[in-house]
Design an enzyme around this catalytic site. Structure first.
Site: not given
Ligand code: PHE
Length: 353
Positions: A160, A181, A207, A221, A264, A321
């Site tokens: 990122w 994000h 970004r 997003q 995740v 998620a």
């Protein structure tokens, strides 16, 4: 009564009426009134001169003078209303409304294509029981990275490219940024609520990036998060499968492949079969570049470290998620080939939606 006084009153009335006939606006009328009937006006001056005469003459001349005064006043009134009538007629003529003229077209506003797609996405999820929440665009490192299992110095931060805010705290750190994000809202929502959690988070992200046809330095997003007892990867698949079919058609198939996001585990990316060539991957399909598959989002099971970080019991709770880009969805749905079109405010583009 001396002849001369009668004479001068009559001459005065005669001249006055002639002049009055020439007056065509209220300003000239006013000047006329001052000139003849005003305190220093001509008639007033003559009447004042009567005091020289003896009583008998004064009475007669006075009566004549008053009669002249009344007559001038009456003429003035009449002329005034004549002029007013002329002005009214003229403005009625000028302001006349031609009701047969065609009207000017009203230009109608409409929703930006991104807004339309975000609404489509969020309503697909609210129909499945998710609620919509929103969070700050100016964010702390803590939420954007640390609580998402991306500590200081972690190489995954390079995923990122970050726009940092020029702000320094007492310890000399610069922990403020523009969120890269919508995932920081995972941490914020869980920190503020106990399970079960089912939220969808649309919002703007930033970004530090050079723009090209597929990259913008700001974009949207839509984040999703579900945490509860007994949530499994099958729930993630079922939910996202249902979403894909709602947005891209009943016949869609989906594919999950391993991918890496620090927050995740396991992490996946999800693709749908190409709706342009029906997953054939026939030569020359511009949408799927002949792979037959289109990647539409990142997802995964919430990392236990993220759950523990917000104080959730990781023995009891699990969750999934996901994060997707509405501009990318819109590009796919409407065949838009350059993301920069969304925010360049070109009406020729915006009017197509
Ligand atoms: N936040 C990730 C990104 O911006 C996407 C993502 C969200 C992946 C949630 C997994 C789970 O790339």
């Amino acid at each position: 009564m001396p002849e001369s006084i009668t004479q001068s009153i009559e001459t005065l009335v005669h001249n006055a009426l002639a002049e009055l006939g020439e007056a065509h606006d209220s300003q000239t009328l006013d000047q006329w009134r001052v000139a003849y009937l005003g305190r220093r006006g001509r008639l007033t001056t003559i009447l004042r001169g009567l005091s020289q005469l003896d009583l008998e003459e004064r009475r007669a001349a006075g009566a004549l003078g008053n009669k002249a005064k009344r007559s001038l006043e009456e003429h003035l009134d009449r002329r005034e209303s004549e002029i007013r009538q002329v002005q009214l007629d003229r403005s009625a003529e000028l302001d006349r409304l031609d009701v047969t003229l065609p009207g000017r077209p009203l230009s109608m506003g409409r929703l930006h294509p991104t807004t339309q797609v975000i609404r489509e996405i969020t309503s697909a999820f609210t129909a499945m029981g998710f609620s919509i929440v929103e969070g700050p665009e100016v964010e702390w490192d803590k939420y954007n990275f640390e609580m998402l299992n991306i500590p200081q110095g972690h190489p995954a931060r390079d995923m990122w490219n970050t726009v940092w805010v020029d702000y320094q705290n007492e310890s000399g750190e610069r922990p403020m940024l523009l969120r890269t994000h919508t995932s920081p809202m995972q941490a914020r929502v869980m920190e503020a609520t106990k399970p079960p959690v089912r939220v969808i988070v649309p919002g703007k992200c930033y970004r530090y990036e050079a723009t090209d046809a597929t990259h913008e330095w700001h974009f949207y997003q839509v984040e999703g998060l579900a945490v509860d007892e007994g949530i499994t990867f099958a729930d993630l698949k079922g939910t996202l499968y249902e979403f894909a079919r709602r947005l891209f058609g009943e016949e869609r198939r989906v594919r999950f492949r391993c991918d890496y996001f620090p927050f995740v585990e396991p992490g996946v990316d999800m693709s749908i079969d190409c709706f342009a060539c029906d997953g054939e991957g026939t030569s020359g399909c511009r949408i799927c570049r002949d792979s037959g598959w289109i990647e539409i989002m990142g997802a995964g099971m919430v990392h236990p470290r993220v759950l523990a970080g917000v104080g959730y019991d990781t023995e009891k709770y699990t969750g999934f998620a996901f994060g997707l880009g509405p501009e990318r969805i819109a590009m796919l749905k409407y065949g838009i080939d350059d993301i920069r079109l969304f925010y360049s405010n070109d009406l020729r583009f915006l009017r197509q939606f």
